[in-house]
Every structure is written in structure tokens, then in C-alpha cells.
Design an enzyme around this catalytic site. Structure first.
Site, PDB file in Angstrom:
ATOM      1  N   HIS A 131       0.835  -1.201   0.000  1.00 32.23           N
ATOM      2  CA  HIS A 131       0.000   0.000   0.000  1.00 32.23           C
ATOM      3  C   HIS A 131       0.867   1.248   0.000  1.00 32.23           C
ATOM      4  CE1 HIS A 131      -3.257  -2.774   1.181  1.00 32.23           C
ATOM      5  NE2 HIS A 131      -4.079  -1.834   0.745  1.00 32.23           N
ATOM      6  N   LYS A 135      -0.493   4.824   4.520  1.00 30.68           N
ATOM      7  CA  LYS A 135      -1.237   3.799   5.272  1.00 30.68           C
ATOM      8  C   LYS A 135      -0.372   3.325   6.428  1.00 30.68           C
ATOM      9  CE  LYS A 135      -3.869  -0.489   4.725  1.00 30.68           C
ATOM     10  NZ  LYS A 135      -5.103   0.078   5.296  1.00 30.68           N
TER      11      LYS A 135
END
Length: 233
Positions: A131, A135
Site C-alpha cells: 500500500h 497507510k
């Protein structure tokens, strides 16, 4: 349909645009600290708020007869209580760690593959998720759901971040650039590997799935999942 947005960050704004493009009206944008919520005007609430506010947002909607779609993570220690309140108030609720239509098909593919591989002990499973650098949690909620799908359909008993013991699924989490989300499940043996992979190109799939779930739940009573929305049961 009149939609109330609980949480008006990046995801809330994207849901707003997609909902309006599909002919819906956003009648409320509830962010942290808001107290005046026009429940009577809301047909369905979509909650992408924060772990600290999600449970109150969701249960306040149940108390006021408003169905809820929630994609907020980090509050699930209160999930059973929320379901209890939903059922007591004859409400309607869908929670998903990921509302992307493709990801939910991927969940089903993952579970089916785990069943097929469950007696083939020469293969060892592992998972990688990538990600964007913003995040902060690891592994992703989607990776955890994928791990749970394997555990339910095999002899694996748990998952672990990075190194894992026997009967545990190792999950590697990487944070790179602006990656929207890539999840890979690999079954590896001495003679070959089997992999399935889902790659999100942007966040629109998550937002679209939440709006489709809101359209589906309108007028219904009960606790559902994206399996119901996609008729995968």
C-alpha cells in the site's frame, strides 16, 4: 436516494462524487465533532469515519432507523455490540474491510483455492500486501480478511506479520509510493508455485462498491455482507 456521509476525508469525498453521478443526493456530511445530524432526511448512511467515532456513528444511526454501510476499520472490538443493537432496533447493516467489487470476488476465489489446497501439504501459503506510504496500519484489513478466508478453509490456525510458525500464515506488508493496494497469495512447493493476485489501480473501486451496497440495502432489514450484495452466497 438521500445519503448521509459519516467521515468526509478522501474516501468520503470520492463516495460523494460517485453517489451524485449515480443520481443520489448527499444530505449530510458528518465529520469529527458534529452534533446536529439530520437523521430523518437520511435514507442510508455510509460510514468511513475513524476507529474512535465509528461505533457511535453506526449505533446512533440504528437508534434513528437509518441503515448503515461501514468501511471503517479499527473498531471491530465493538462489532458484536453493534450487531446486537442493529437487531434490537430491526436495523440494517453491512460492514466490509474492503467494498471493491473485484476484491470481494477475490475473497471468494481465495477461499475456494484454500479449500482445494487444504490437503496438499507440500504447498506452503504466504501473503504479501503493498500500500501507499500514508497507510499506517499493517497488515491491511483486506489482508486479514484474506487470511481469515484461508484459515476457515484449511488447517492453518492463525496469521502473523512477517515470520510465522507452522500452521500460521506469514503476511509481508510493504509501504511504497502511492500504491492503492496490491494483495498476492502464494502457495509454494519444491516443484512449482501457484499465485493469485489483486491489484487496485485507484480508490474508486472501493467508493463505488460502498455506493452499490447502499443502493442494495435500502429498504432491507438485517445484517448482511458484500456476498449478499454480489449474490455470491
Amino acid at each position: 436516494m438521500n445519503i448521509g456521509l459519516f467521515g468526509y476525508g478522501k474516501m468520503g469525498k470520492m463516495i460523494e462524487q460517485i453517489a451524485q453521478d449515480r443520481g443520489h443526493t448527499i444530505v449530510a456530511k458528518i465529520d469529527v465533532g458534529a452534533t446536529d445530524v439530520p437523521y430523518k432526511t437520511i435514507d442510508v448512511a455510509i460510514d468511513f469515519s475513524t476507529p474512535d467515532t465509528a461505533f457511535k456513528n453506526i449505533t446512533d444511526c440504528f437508534e434513528n432507523g437509518v441503515p448503515v454501510i461501514s468501511g471503517t476499520t479499527g473498531w471491530l472490538s465493538h462489532y458484536d455490540k453493534a450487531i446486537e443493537i442493529c437487531n434490537a432496533k430491526k436495523g440494517a447493516f453491512i460492514y466490509a474491510s474492503n467494498f471493491s467489487l473485484g476484491v470481494n470476488i477475490f475473497f471468494e476465489l481465495n477461499s475456494h483455492l484454500a479449500k482445494m489446497m487444504s490437503n496438499l501439504n507440500q504447498y506452503k501459503v504466504s501473503m504479501e500486501e503493498i500500500h501507499h506510504t500514508q497507510k499506517l496500519d499493517a497488515p491491511s484489513g483486506t489482508a486479514i480478511t484474506l487470511a481469515e478466508g484461508i484459515i476457515e478453509n484449511s488447517t492453518y490456525q492463525n496469521w502473523q506479520l512477517n515470520e510465522a510458525e507452522e500452521k500460521e500464515i506469514p503476511i509481508t506488508s510493504k509501504r511504497e509510493g502511492m500504491v492503492s493496494g496490491t494483495h498476492t497469495i502464494a502457495y509454494q512447493s519444491a516443484v512449482d508455485d501457484i499465485e493469485i493476485k489483486h491489484t487496485a489501480h485507484n480508490r474508486e473501486g472501493f467508493a463505488l462498491g460502498a455506493v452499490i451496497a447502499a443502493e442494495w440495502i435500502h429498504g432491507k432489514t438485517g445484517v448482511f455482507s458484500m456476498k449478499d450484495v454480489l449474490n455470491l452466497n
